[in-house]
Design a protein around this motif. Structure first.
Motif, PDB file in Angstrom:
ATOM      1  N   ASP A 197       0.807  -1.219   0.000  1.00  0.00           N
ATOM      2  CA  ASP A 197       0.000   0.000   0.000  1.00  0.00           C
ATOM      3  C   ASP A 197       0.844   1.273   0.000  1.00  0.00           C
ATOM      4  OD1 ASP A 197       0.998  -0.299   2.555  1.00  0.00           O
ATOM      5  OD2 ASP A 197      -0.869   0.252   3.576  1.00  0.00           O
ATOM      6  N   ARG A 198       2.162   1.139   0.139  1.00  0.00           N
ATOM      7  CA  ARG A 198       3.046   2.309   0.135  1.00  0.00           C
ATOM      8  C   ARG A 198       4.266   2.059  -0.741  1.00  0.00           C
ATOM      9  NH1 ARG A 198       3.381  -0.192   5.163  1.00  0.00           N
ATOM     10  NH2 ARG A 198       5.462  -0.883   5.830  1.00  0.00           N
ATOM     11  N   ILE A 199       4.115   1.226  -1.738  1.00  0.00           N
ATOM     12  CA  ILE A 199       5.265   0.775  -2.522  1.00  0.00           C
ATOM     13  C   ILE A 199       6.016   1.941  -3.158  1.00  0.00           C
ATOM     14  CG2 ILE A 199       4.048   0.381  -4.714  1.00  0.00           C
ATOM     15  CD1 ILE A 199       6.526  -2.091  -3.139  1.00  0.00           C
ATOM     16  N   ASP A 200       5.286   2.978  -3.625  1.00  0.00           N
ATOM     17  CA  ASP A 200       5.954   4.084  -4.314  1.00  0.00           C
ATOM     18  C   ASP A 200       6.771   4.959  -3.378  1.00  0.00           C
ATOM     19  OD1 ASP A 200       4.899   3.178  -6.656  1.00  0.00           O
ATOM     20  OD2 ASP A 200       3.504   4.842  -6.956  1.00  0.00           O
ATOM     21  N   GLU A 201       6.542   4.843  -2.074  1.00  0.00           N
ATOM     22  CA  GLU A 201       7.281   5.649  -1.110  1.00  0.00           C
ATOM     23  C   GLU A 201       8.631   5.031  -0.744  1.00  0.00           C
ATOM     24  OE1 GLU A 201       4.687   6.079   2.241  1.00  0.00           O
ATOM     25  OE2 GLU A 201       2.979   6.614   0.964  1.00  0.00           O
ATOM     26  N   ILE A 202       8.835   3.786  -1.092  1.00  0.00           N
ATOM     27  CA  ILE A 202      10.078   3.102  -0.733  1.00  0.00           C
ATOM     28  C   ILE A 202      11.227   3.669  -1.560  1.00  0.00           C
ATOM     29  CG2 ILE A 202      11.274   0.875  -0.813  1.00  0.00           C
ATOM     30  CD1 ILE A 202       8.597  -0.422  -0.100  1.00  0.00           C
ATOM     31  N   THR A 203      12.320   4.007  -0.905  1.00  0.00           N
ATOM     32  CA  THR A 203      13.455   4.661  -1.557  1.00  0.00           C
ATOM     33  C   THR A 203      14.461   3.638  -2.056  1.00  0.00           C
ATOM     34  OG1 THR A 203      14.634   4.898   0.558  1.00  0.00           O
ATOM     35  CG2 THR A 203      13.192   6.718  -0.135  1.00  0.00           C
ATOM     36  N   LEU A 204      15.226   4.053  -3.069  1.00  0.00           N
ATOM     37  CA  LEU A 204      16.260   3.198  -3.650  1.00  0.00           C
ATOM     38  C   LEU A 204      17.488   4.065  -3.899  1.00  0.00           C
ATOM     39  CD1 LEU A 204      16.627   0.245  -4.628  1.00  0.00           C
ATOM     40  CD2 LEU A 204      15.877   1.002  -6.886  1.00  0.00           C
TER      41      LEU A 204
END
Length: 224
Positions: A133-140
């Protein structure tokens, strides 16, 4: 066999059976087309379709801190990886990865270049369903040596759901399948050739961070 430790301390072990590397997998495909044109000027052959997906020898999915290379023009790429444990989305792990690539071979074949070195995976992972539900917030992020070379988030890449649908369509959503995501843009002007790489994936909601890092070791010069 690969073993992943989850945030609750439990572990999952799986034998890689199918390894796939996504390519040209940015979510903005107009930017991808521009990148392909830039690579063409360097002699890298354009894909016949985007996004691309390259089969890789399964033994190249490794959890290692050393990557042996044949020359000095190899480099990593910050990526995430899906690890399939079963036949539902609750059986999918998400971890950090670094696709080490032979840049000399890349001008002949992207698939060849990605089969020349391991896909290095982290030893810790999250269940995809726990962060979906927050996949786009995960940083790389990635560092070459001590220098930052890539900074972005999973919003820059096609989503895990996109690739799970592809795996289902191809009959590859099964235990032992591992898919590496494709990478984000590198910072301009940074020398990508160095003797170590580090990739970090972070979840701002929990503060949890997944890391993989390794050093490259130059093989002895061949005879003949």
């Amino acid at each position: 066999m690969l073993t992943f430790t989850l945030p609750d301390g439990s572990t999952e072990t799986v034998e890689p059976r199918t390894l796939l590397n996504a390519g040209y997998a940015g979510r903005n495909q107009d930017e991808v087309a521009h990148h392909i044109a830039e690579l063409a000027e360097l002699g890298v052959p354009a894909p016949t379709v985007t996004p691309a997906m390259y089969p890789i020898s399964p033994y190249l999915a490794q959890q290692t801190d050393e990557v042996h290379v044949q020359h000095g023009r190899t480099s990593g790429e910050a990526e995430w990886a899906l690890v399939i444990l079963g036949d539902t989305e609750n059986d999918v792990l998400l971890t950090v990865a670094c696709d080490h690539t032979d840049r000399e071979l890349e001008v002949h074949s992207v698939a060849w270049s990605k089969n020349a070195s391991p896909d290095v995976l982290g030893t810790n992972a999250w269940r995809l369903s726990d962060v979906a539900d927050r996949i786009d917030e995960i940083t790389l992020k990635a560092w070459v040596g001590e220098t930052p070379i890539q900074t972005g988030s999973l919003a820059d890449l096609l989503s895990p759901k996109y690739w799970l649908d592809v795996l289902r369509e191809r009959g590859l959503f099964e235990r032992g399948t591992i898919l590496i995501s494709g990478t984000i843009s590198m910072h301009p002007g940074v020398d990508q050739f160095a003797d170590s790489w580090k990739v970090e994936m972070g979840d701002p909601a929990t503060g949890n961070v997944l890391t993989c890092e390794y050093r490259t070791i130059l093989m002895p010069a061949p005879i003949g």
